[in-house]
Design a protein around this motif. Structure first.
Motif, PDB file in Angstrom:
ATOM      1  N   MET A 125       0.990  -1.031   0.037  1.00  0.00           N
ATOM      2  CA  MET A 125       0.055   0.038  -0.055  1.00  0.00           C
ATOM      3  C   MET A 125       0.779   1.335   0.082  1.00  0.00           C
ATOM      4  SD  MET A 125      -2.694  -1.967  -0.029  1.00  0.00           S
ATOM      5  CE  MET A 125      -3.854  -0.370  -0.107  1.00  0.00           C
ATOM      6  N   SER A 126       0.172   2.389  -0.070  1.00  0.00           N
ATOM      7  CA  SER A 126       1.089   3.555  -0.043  1.00  0.00           C
ATOM      8  C   SER A 126       1.720   3.921   1.405  1.00  0.00           C
ATOM      9  CB  SER A 126       0.198   4.549  -0.531  1.00  0.00           C
ATOM     10  OG  SER A 126      -0.719   5.283   0.149  1.00  0.00           O
ATOM     11  N   TRP A 127       1.256   3.002   2.399  1.00  0.00           N
ATOM     12  CA  TRP A 127       1.777   3.165   3.522  1.00  0.00           C
ATOM     13  C   TRP A 127       2.854   2.341   3.876  1.00  0.00           C
ATOM     14  CZ3 TRP A 127       0.443  -1.041   7.239  1.00  0.00           C
ATOM     15  CH2 TRP A 127       0.952  -0.909   8.578  1.00  0.00           C
ATOM     16  N   ASN A 128       4.038   2.945   4.420  1.00  0.00           N
ATOM     17  CA  ASN A 128       5.177   2.110   4.677  1.00  0.00           C
ATOM     18  C   ASN A 128       5.141   1.679   6.012  1.00  0.00           C
ATOM     19  OD1 ASN A 128       7.489   0.701   4.454  1.00  0.00           O
ATOM     20  ND2 ASN A 128       8.873   2.639   4.422  1.00  0.00           N
ATOM     21  N   ILE A 132      10.536   6.285  -6.700  1.00  0.00           N
ATOM     22  CA  ILE A 132      10.974   5.730  -5.610  1.00  0.00           C
ATOM     23  C   ILE A 132      10.483   4.590  -5.053  1.00  0.00           C
ATOM     24  CG2 ILE A 132      10.162   7.506  -4.129  1.00  0.00           C
ATOM     25  CD1 ILE A 132      12.934   8.190  -2.964  1.00  0.00           C
ATOM     26  N   PHE A 133       9.432   4.335  -4.987  1.00  0.00           N
ATOM     27  CA  PHE A 133       8.563   3.194  -4.315  1.00  0.00           C
ATOM     28  C   PHE A 133       7.791   2.291  -5.515  1.00  0.00           C
ATOM     29  CE2 PHE A 133       5.316   1.685  -1.512  1.00  0.00           C
ATOM     30  CZ  PHE A 133       5.934   1.402  -0.393  1.00  0.00           C
ATOM     31  N   PHE A 134       7.708   1.057  -5.456  1.00  0.00           N
ATOM     32  CA  PHE A 134       6.886   0.475  -6.127  1.00  0.00           C
ATOM     33  C   PHE A 134       6.621  -0.851  -5.442  1.00  0.00           C
ATOM     34  CE2 PHE A 134       5.817  -2.331  -9.519  1.00  0.00           C
ATOM     35  CZ  PHE A 134       5.433  -1.586 -10.855  1.00  0.00           C
ATOM     36  N   ASP A 135       5.037  -1.012  -5.322  1.00  0.00           N
ATOM     37  CA  ASP A 135       4.723  -2.207  -4.335  1.00  0.00           C
ATOM     38  C   ASP A 135       3.564  -2.896  -5.378  1.00  0.00           C
ATOM     39  OD1 ASP A 135       6.060  -2.194  -2.197  1.00  0.00           O
ATOM     40  OD2 ASP A 135       4.313  -1.540  -0.868  1.00  0.00           O
ATOM     41  N   GLN A 136       3.467  -4.296  -5.537  1.00  0.00           N
ATOM     42  CA  GLN A 136       2.531  -4.925  -6.033  1.00  0.00           C
ATOM     43  C   GLN A 136       1.699  -5.365  -4.888  1.00  0.00           C
ATOM     44  OE1 GLN A 136       3.250  -8.463  -8.693  1.00  0.00           O
ATOM     45  NE2 GLN A 136       1.661  -9.556  -7.661  1.00  0.00           N
ATOM     46  N   THR A 151       2.696   3.118  -6.128  1.00  0.00           N
ATOM     47  CA  THR A 151       4.092   3.872  -6.505  1.00  0.00           C
ATOM     48  C   THR A 151       4.049   5.123  -5.999  1.00  0.00           C
ATOM     49  OG1 THR A 151       3.690   4.627  -8.761  1.00  0.00           O
ATOM     50  CG2 THR A 151       4.271   2.459  -8.637  1.00  0.00           C
ATOM     51  N   TRP A 152       5.250   5.622  -5.587  1.00  0.00           N
ATOM     52  CA  TRP A 152       5.476   6.923  -5.105  1.00  0.00           C
ATOM     53  C   TRP A 152       6.378   7.616  -6.350  1.00  0.00           C
ATOM     54  CZ3 TRP A 152       7.554   6.271   0.628  1.00  0.00           C
ATOM     55  CH2 TRP A 152       6.573   5.714   1.608  1.00  0.00           C
ATOM     56  N   VAL A 153       5.848   8.884  -6.592  1.00  0.00           N
ATOM     57  CA  VAL A 153       6.829   9.890  -7.487  1.00  0.00           C
ATOM     58  C   VAL A 153       7.533  10.631  -6.592  1.00  0.00           C
ATOM     59  CG1 VAL A 153       7.201  10.974  -9.184  1.00  0.00           C
ATOM     60  CG2 VAL A 153       5.567   9.016  -9.536  1.00  0.00           C
ATOM     61  N   ALA A 154       8.877  10.885  -6.349  1.00  0.00           N
ATOM     62  CA  ALA A 154       9.604  11.879  -5.731  1.00  0.00           C
ATOM     63  C   ALA A 154       9.338  13.009  -6.512  1.00  0.00           C
ATOM     64  CB  ALA A 154      11.069  11.280  -5.530  1.00  0.00           C
ATOM     65  N   LEU A 155       9.031  14.135  -5.619  1.00  0.00           N
ATOM     66  CA  LEU A 155       8.992  15.611  -6.236  1.00  0.00           C
ATOM     67  C   LEU A 155      10.389  16.036  -6.471  1.00  0.00           C
ATOM     68  CD1 LEU A 155       5.936  16.787  -4.469  1.00  0.00           C
ATOM     69  CD2 LEU A 155       5.962  15.593  -6.553  1.00  0.00           C
ATOM     70  N   PRO A 156      10.524  16.805  -7.577  1.00  0.00           N
ATOM     71  CA  PRO A 156      11.686  17.833  -7.609  1.00  0.00           C
ATOM     72  C   PRO A 156      11.697  18.833  -6.400  1.00  0.00           C
ATOM     73  CG  PRO A 156      10.107  18.281  -9.354  1.00  0.00           C
ATOM     74  CD  PRO A 156       9.365  17.072  -8.556  1.00  0.00           C
ATOM     75  N   ASP A 157      13.064  19.325  -6.310  1.00  0.00           N
ATOM     76  CA  ASP A 157      13.041  20.422  -5.244  1.00  0.00           C
ATOM     77  C   ASP A 157      12.126  21.550  -5.419  1.00  0.00           C
ATOM     78  OD1 ASP A 157      15.201  18.803  -4.891  1.00  0.00           O
ATOM     79  OD2 ASP A 157      16.893  20.434  -5.305  1.00  0.00           O
TER      80      ASP A 157
END
Length: 311
Positions: free
Chosen positions: A1-4, A52-56, A137-143
């Motif tokens: 899930m989107s919770w780690n 940066i994060f990928f879960d099935q 998944t999570w997409v890391a945001l640019p600065d």
């Protein structure tokens, strides 16, 4: 899930193949009634493009009355992407969003400087047996986007470009690829696509992105004469012309990649940031629990409980 659930992501093991820069074999985790396989981050690869994060998630089956209950939890510095093959669940967040998601649709939540959300199987679905299968998944945001205000988008399956022909069906979820563009707002160049290949069908990877990778959800594929089964992620060398071909049972893939960020990211629990100081500040704020006046607020309609900081 989107919770780690842990402080540090549980990283899979990585290997090498001649036609591939990195091969990743995810590690399975039981989150109480269903299985999650985590491919990113990995020891040899923190990100693929901005991913940066990928879960099935799953596949999982639930008896009547059961389902998933991911209680309210916080995020910073990332955007969550939810895409389902089977089943549904209900997303609520601190912006006031109350959105169901079904197969072929996309939920895109930009956390920015801070957002809280929950994901649960709906009350209606719990009235009978149900199933769940998908990718988060999570997409890391640019600065420049890390401190942006939180936002949420939902797009139905008919709003996402669908490219079909010669035994291929490609639904573009994020970004640009193969001459198509998805409607989701993004901050950097990227692509993310759900690909279904009939037996023997071939698909070239997009050649207009710096980083390119894929995850085999079902079936098997061949790359440069090597065969790969489901449950593996591959990352390819920039600039190489790559084509994948489905095995005798066909295949389903998630393709992902895009522009790399200007540096690595710090990741702790559900927080992603360009500096440790941003992580520490978010951690301290969540620990204070000032939902009325603080940086984080609990989702309206789901504010009776929350996930505490890991010990």
């Amino acid at each position: 899930m989107s919770w780690n659930p842990g402080l540090e992501p549980h990283c899979p093991q990585a290997g090498e193949a001649d036609a591939i820069e990195t091969q990743i074999i995810p590690r399975a985790r039981d989150l109480g009634g269903f299985e999650v396989r985590r491919a990113l981050p990995a020891p040899a690869r923190q990100m693929v493009g901005p991913f940066i994060f990928f879960d099935q998630m799953g596949p999982a089956e639930f008896l009547t009355g059961n389902g998933i209950d991911v209680r309210p939890h916080p995020h910073i510095g990332l955007a969550t992407v939810t895409y389902l093959y089977d089943g549904e669940f209900q997303h609520r967040d601190s912006l006031g969003t109350n959105q169901m998601i079904y197969p072929g649709e996309v939920n895109w939540m930009i956390a920015g400087r801070g957002v809280t959300h929950s994901e649960r199987t709906s009350a209606d679905t719990r009235k009978g047996k149900s199933s769940l299968f998908g990718i988060q998944t999570w997409v890391a945001l640019p600065d420049h986007a890390e401190e942006t205000d939180a936002q949420f988008e939902h797009h139905g399956k008919n709003a996402l470009p669908l490219l079909e022909g010669e035994g291929k069906a490609v639904r573009l979820i994020l970004g640009t690829a193969w001459g198509a563009k998805a409607p989701v707002k993004t901050f950097t160049e990227m692509f993310y696509a759900d690909v279904v290949l009939e037996p023997g069908a071939a698909l070239p990877l997009p050649d207009n992105h710096e980083d390119r990778g894929l995850y085999i959800t079902q079936g098997a594929i061949e790359v440069a004469g090597d065969r790969f089964e489901s449950g593996r992620m591959m990352v390819f060398r920039p600039g190489d012309a790559i084509s994948v071909r489905a095995g005798e049972q066909g295949a389903r893939l998630m393709l992902l990649g895009g522009e790399t960020l200007n540096g690595p990211r710090y990741i702790w629990w559900n927080f992603v940031a360009s500096s440790q100081e941003k992580i520490d500040a978010a951690r301290d704020t969540w620990a204070q629990g000032d939902w009325a006046h603080g940086r984080f607020h609990l989702p309206p309609g789901d504010d009776r409980e929350f996930i505490p900081l890991p010990e």
